[in-house]
Design a protein around this motif. Structure first.
Motif, short mmCIF file in Angstrom:
data_model
loop_
_atom_site.label_atom_id
_atom_site.label_comp_id
_atom_site.label_asym_id
_atom_site.label_seq_id
_atom_site.Cartn_x
_atom_site.Cartn_y
_atom_site.Cartn_z
N CYS A 280 0.83 -1.21 0.00
CA CYS A 280 0.00 0.00 0.00
C CYS A 280 0.86 1.26 0.00
N ASN A 281 0.34 2.31 -0.62
CA ASN A 281 0.93 3.64 -0.52
C ASN A 281 0.32 4.32 0.70
N ARG A 282 1.06 4.40 1.77
CA ARG A 282 0.52 4.93 3.02
C ARG A 282 0.36 6.44 3.01
N LEU B 42 -1.46 7.76 0.88
CA LEU B 42 -2.84 7.89 0.41
C LEU B 42 -3.83 7.14 1.29
N ASN B 43 -3.33 6.46 2.30
CA ASN B 43 -4.21 5.69 3.19
C ASN B 43 -5.11 4.77 2.38
N GLU B 44 -4.51 4.00 1.47
CA GLU B 44 -5.28 3.11 0.61
C GLU B 44 -6.00 2.05 1.46
N SER B 45 -7.27 1.90 1.21
CA SER B 45 -8.07 0.97 2.01
C SER B 45 -8.15 -0.39 1.32
N SER C 9 -3.63 4.31 -7.47
CA SER C 9 -3.80 3.27 -6.47
C SER C 9 -4.38 2.02 -7.15
N THR D 279 -6.79 -0.74 -8.48
CA THR D 279 -8.21 -0.72 -8.85
C THR D 279 -8.87 -2.09 -8.61
#
Length: 240
Positions: free
Chosen positions: A124-126, A128-131, A195, A197
């Protein structure tokens, strides 16, 4: 422009070297053995090869590899064998990124060195707080504990994201996150995304190695592409 490529004898690294040479870029490739580089590439006038193990190199040797380079690209990874996955060095990629960044920061270049890191869509790219779903979080937590290369990928990207950051005068970076890697002979249509998809665990996409190499070469050689993706962690999938 001269680009240092580490992991240049790997499945994607060789393709990146070829892509850069086709663009007229000078390449300095670090490989364990020249035997793993195609003869057609070894004969190219813009390619210089350093036969060495990046993990065993001294700080002075690392500084020599980086000296005079405008960009650094890492296609390092762990061999998919029992020893490669669970043996040492378990932080192969992270340690290489840290040492290369340190050398580049001491290089005295009048413009920032580009650093392009091949990583994974499972990271994850933290910024961007990817969920991700709870089920995927559980699987990732297991991978982080049980599969050393996954944690190595995470820590390598984190070094660029946090230790180097967005406003470093010596270094700029981009982390390329492909999904499931496949082999294809030619570059095909692909799409970079900010991010993921889709789920890297439960609905993985496919990314050909040659498309990864093409995108990394574009980042290095095309300033508009670099300006778009520097300081980010683009995810790329083959166009369906």
């Amino acid at each position: 422009m001269t680009t240092l490529v580490v992991g240049a004898s790997g499945a994607t690294g060789k393709l990146l070297v070829e892509q850069l040479l086709h663009r007229g870029e000078r390449v300095r490739a670090v490989v364990r053995s020249c035997d793993k580089i195609p003869a057609t590439l070894l004969e190219h006038p813009l390619l210089s090869v350093v036969e060495a193990s990046i993990a065993d190199a001294t700080d002075g040797e690392i500084a020599q590899y980086v000296d005079g380079c405008d960009a650094i690209a890492s296609c390092l990874g762990h061999n998919l064998t029992l020893k490669g996955v669970f043996g040492h060095p378990r932080r192969l990629v992270t340690q290489a990124v840290q040492r290369l960044c340190h050398a580049a920061s001491k290089n005295g270049s009048d413009k920032p060195v580009k650093f392009v890191l091949m990583n994974t869509a499972g990271n994850c790219n933290r910024d961007l707080n990817e969920s991700i779903s709870f089920a995927e979080q559980c699987v990732m937590a297991l991978l982080r504990r049980a599969v050393p290369p996954h944690r190595d990928n995470e820590l390598a990207a984190e070094h660029l994201r946090t230790a180097i950051g967005q406003n470093n005068a010596s270094l700029q970076w981009s982390v390329v996150r492909p999904d499931t890697l496949i082999n294809e002979a030619e570059v095909s249509e692909y799409q970079p995304h900010v991010s993921p998809t889709r789920s890297a665990i439960f609905n993985a996409g496919k990314t050909s190695r040659i498309n990864v190499a093409h995108f990394m070469a574009e980042l290095i050689s095309d300033q508009a592409t670099w300006n778009r993706w520097k300081g980010e962690m683009p995810v790329i999938y083959n166009q369906q």
